[in-house]
Enzyme design. Structure first.
Site, mmCIF file in Angstrom:
data_model
loop_
_atom_site.group_PDB
_atom_site.id
_atom_site.type_symbol
_atom_site.label_atom_id
_atom_site.label_comp_id
_atom_site.label_asym_id
_atom_site.label_seq_id
_atom_site.Cartn_x
_atom_site.Cartn_y
_atom_site.Cartn_z
ATOM 1 N N GLN A 42 -11.952 8.198 -30.515
ATOM 2 C CA GLN A 42 -11.823 6.739 -30.369
ATOM 3 C C GLN A 42 -10.355 6.314 -30.291
ATOM 4 O O GLN A 42 -10.004 5.415 -29.521
ATOM 5 C CB GLN A 42 -12.565 6.001 -31.493
ATOM 6 N N ASN B 91 -8.226 17.950 -33.570
ATOM 7 C CA ASN B 91 -9.405 18.827 -33.607
ATOM 8 C C ASN B 91 -10.073 18.865 -32.232
ATOM 9 O O ASN B 91 -9.571 18.311 -31.258
ATOM 10 C CB ASN B 91 -10.375 18.388 -34.719
ATOM 11 N N SER C 103 -2.915 29.170 -33.134
ATOM 12 C CA SER C 103 -1.530 29.635 -33.126
ATOM 13 C C SER C 103 -1.450 31.168 -33.164
ATOM 14 O O SER C 103 -2.390 31.826 -33.576
ATOM 15 C CB SER C 103 -0.831 29.043 -34.348
ATOM 16 N N GLN D 204 2.047 32.918 -40.042
ATOM 17 C CA GLN D 204 1.171 32.522 -38.939
ATOM 18 C C GLN D 204 -0.285 32.532 -39.398
ATOM 19 O O GLN D 204 -1.052 31.614 -39.105
ATOM 20 C CB GLN D 204 1.362 33.525 -37.785
ATOM 21 N N HIS E 65 4.654 32.466 -30.143
ATOM 22 C CA HIS E 65 5.876 32.800 -30.890
ATOM 23 C C HIS E 65 6.151 34.286 -30.705
ATOM 24 O O HIS E 65 5.252 35.105 -30.913
ATOM 25 C CB HIS E 65 5.693 32.555 -32.394
ATOM 26 N N GLU F 196 0.547 17.647 13.647
ATOM 27 C CA GLU F 196 -0.490 17.349 12.653
ATOM 28 C C GLU F 196 -1.489 16.321 13.170
ATOM 29 O O GLU F 196 -2.409 15.933 12.442
ATOM 30 C CB GLU F 196 0.170 16.882 11.357
#
Lengths: 429, 429
Positions: A191, A214, A237, A259, A328, A415
């Site tokens: 929303q 999320n 990650s 991590q 990373h 063209e």
């Protein structure tokens, strides 16, 4: 955790399980999000209030009442410790200084008679920054999204953050103020994304939405893409450490765990030319795991998506790294700058034995929003570029058009676009 | 065509009909495309051959046989007129020269003791360029996609083009060779996009797919986004001309028609402070329309999505332009550079009375792939930036980490990410 040798014939098959960890958006999530977006477009503020009540258990009479007040920000500053404010200030300063170097100038080329060509760089007018709620509400996310926007010269930065029950993290508020956020709304989910993308009576429409969220937020961003700009869609990650046997196993183990503690889907991988070193790191990980407050998360991540890989040479390790294009990448080797030019795909590269990834997460300067899941093959870190857009500039004098006109008409004719040609020939002498 | 006055109270309502012209992707198209992608992922070359047979009426024993041969390219060069080859060469040269100026360098900042920070720019390894088939198979599209990739330093440029019945436009082949395309496959549609995104036994997997296409191609690009990079999703083309009564009505009319001839959904709009000039342009459009080979398309476009708008001042016209963020913007005014700094949102800006948009379409230098449908608020023209990606570089010596370590740990603690903090503190003296 898998202990693998890259030279084994079944390596690719074994490693495939680690790579296959992205969540695919289900069709059901997409339908839910489509409905929410349509509802917010149709009913605006009213729909926003309803969803906020339902999903965040937050009651408000108006969307304006969801906006964080000046008093609340002052209260947050009073609540946060001085040394914490100092650390956040340092992060803002350093991140701003790094991102200043990314700024591109408008240019105009005047080397050709009768024709001027250039590129104009303009900041986006208004952007929206999504900050997740609850435990994943991180001040560093605010800094890494808002500071590049501010450096780019964005006119207004609007932040949204879901606040289950109305509570908002004071560190986040302090970071928002220090980073130059203009307005903060207590709202989240699909929303909030819909409100930023289309605007409501109270929430202004923005030109781009950045920031993590999320699966509902990520899906909403994907679905409003085109109506507004978005940053990359981030997956879980990951870290890859390349090692040549130099350095301290306990340090590397700590980096892998930094991590792994993010979430169960995070992936931490060491590739080393020294089997013994790899074994020591594996032992150290076990030892350190037991001491972590987020042990359960980190252990699940390490056991499911962690790996120690033995390579026959640094060349093999580098080729592996380029293939998986890690978010990373630590070059934990004796001569990291020697191999830097051979790294082709990586979000951020941390060189040497005293550059843990966490330094880059917070305040080294570069952005911590990085391409995940192998997308460093084609995506770049979040940067000032994400908060500007460019316009081409073309100026022909009559003499310039006369000089190039015939060739323009020639291509238009190839063209079959006659009117294109006519718009030139009608001006030719 | 609508003749409107921006000061009328019902202007916004009247103009809304012109803005509402984007095609929404139906769910059915999406399902068809999802199925094709899944099939190409599962069956590779075999599926490609089947779809090419079905959709392009092209039989082949193998995907390798769909690749354009050296002989075919030589034959195209023999068939195309010398002056046409010269015009295409000029376009390639000019476009390359412009895009060279967009190249960004890798940099490393050495101003701070003990810490090096930078950004490494690396070309994409392999990209795919989609070139539509049939009548919309334009050599200029090849140039505008392939040249920036080549300038960026892309390792391999793979082009796909559907060739209904097997025929391929010789101008397109010449443009591909001149632009540095490495391989060309006679294939198109969602199946070609899927093959480039995931790779098959014969078609190599690419890192990014650019280029225009029909709704199936556009949907396929959207659906593989994340697996590979894509350029912006282009909608129907549009031009806005801002005028102050200076210039020649017939010229402006020709420019409006050069846009209208593209397709029925194209939109051509003049906003002028001079009602009489606007009326003359409208009359001229009618007169020129009757002379066009693509009259039917241009007339439908002009009647449905064309407009002449009278504004009370240049300020009003500029504000309108910034609001709709046109793909192509002509500043057909006496002093175009005077108003340039007030233009905030536009894909490409053509200044003065001798810079028809068609100049930019072919060979001025800037790219003709531009953000449409108001997306110039946040998208930029296709550029060298699209064919490189960046990696952040971070190096701390032990002294550097010691200097900043405590602040890093402080932020890690705020965020409750203990292992992040430990990866730093374990290295501190």
């Amino acid at each position: 955790m898998r202990f693998l040798d890259i030279r084994d014939t079944n390596f690719d098959a074994e490693f495939a399980a680690i790579l296959a960890r992205g969540e695919e958006t289900g069709r059901e999530v997409e339908q839910v999000v489509l409905d929410i977006i349509a509802d917010v477009r149709a009913r605006g503020d009213e729909a926003l209030l309803e969803y906020t009540r339902r999903f965040d258990r937050l009651e408000a009479d108006s969307v304006a009442a969801l906006q964080v007040t000046e008093d609340e920000i002052e209260y947050a500053f009073a609540k946060v410790k001085d040394e914490e404010i100092a650390a956040l200030k340092l992060a803002v300063e350093r991140v701003a200084r790094f991102h200043e170097k990314q700024k591109q100038e408008t240019w105009l080329s005047t080397t050709e008679p009768d024709i001027l060509l250039g590129q104009m760089v303009t900041p986006l007018e208004r952007v929206g920054i999504y900050v997740p709620g609850g435990k994943a509400s991180y001040p560093s996310s605010v800094i890494m999204n808002a500071v590049p926007a501010r450096v780019a010269g964005v006119g207004e930065i609007v932040m949204v953050a879901p606040t289950p029950g109305g509570e908002i993290n004071p560190h986040v508020l302090v970071a928002a103020r220090l980073s130059g956020v203009d307005r903060i709304f207590r709202m989240g989910g699909a929303q909030a994304v819909a409100a930023l993308a289309y605007g409501t009576a109270t929430v202004p429409r923005v030109d781009k939405i950045t920031g993590p969220g999320n699966i509902y937020v990520a899906t909403a961003k994907k679905l409003v893409f085109g109506q507004v700009g978005i940053d990359m869609i981030a997956g879980p990650s990951e870290i890859l450490v390349i090692n040549d046997g130099s350095g301290t196993p306990a340090h590397i183990a700590a980096d892998l765990l930094s991590q792994a503690e993010h979430d169960e889907l995070a992936s931490s991988i060491l590739i080393t030319t020294d089997r013994g070193f790899g074994e020591q790191v594996a032992t150290e990980v076990e030892r350190q795991l037991a001491q972590l407050s987020r042990e359960t998360i980190a252990r699940t991540s390490w056991e499911t998506y962690g790996a120690v890989i033995v390579a026959g040479s640094l060349d093999e390790a580098i080729a592996f790294s380029n293939r998986i294009a890690p978010e990373h990448l630590e070059l934990a080797v004796a001569n990291p700058f020697e191999i830097l030019p051979r790294i082709k795909n990586a979000g951020a590269i941390f060189l040497g034995h005293f550059t843990p990834e966490a330094a880059g997460d917070y305040l080294a300067g570069p952005n911590h929003t990085l391409p995940t899941g192998g997308t460093a093959r084609f995506f770049s870190p979040l940067s000032v570029d994400d908060f500007v857009k460019k316009s081409s500039i073309v100026y022909f004098s009559a003499a310039g058009l006369n000089r190039l006109g015939r060739d323009i008409v020639s291509i238009a004719e190839m063209e079959g676009l006659e009117a294109h040609g006519r718009s030139v020939s009608i001006r030719l002498k």
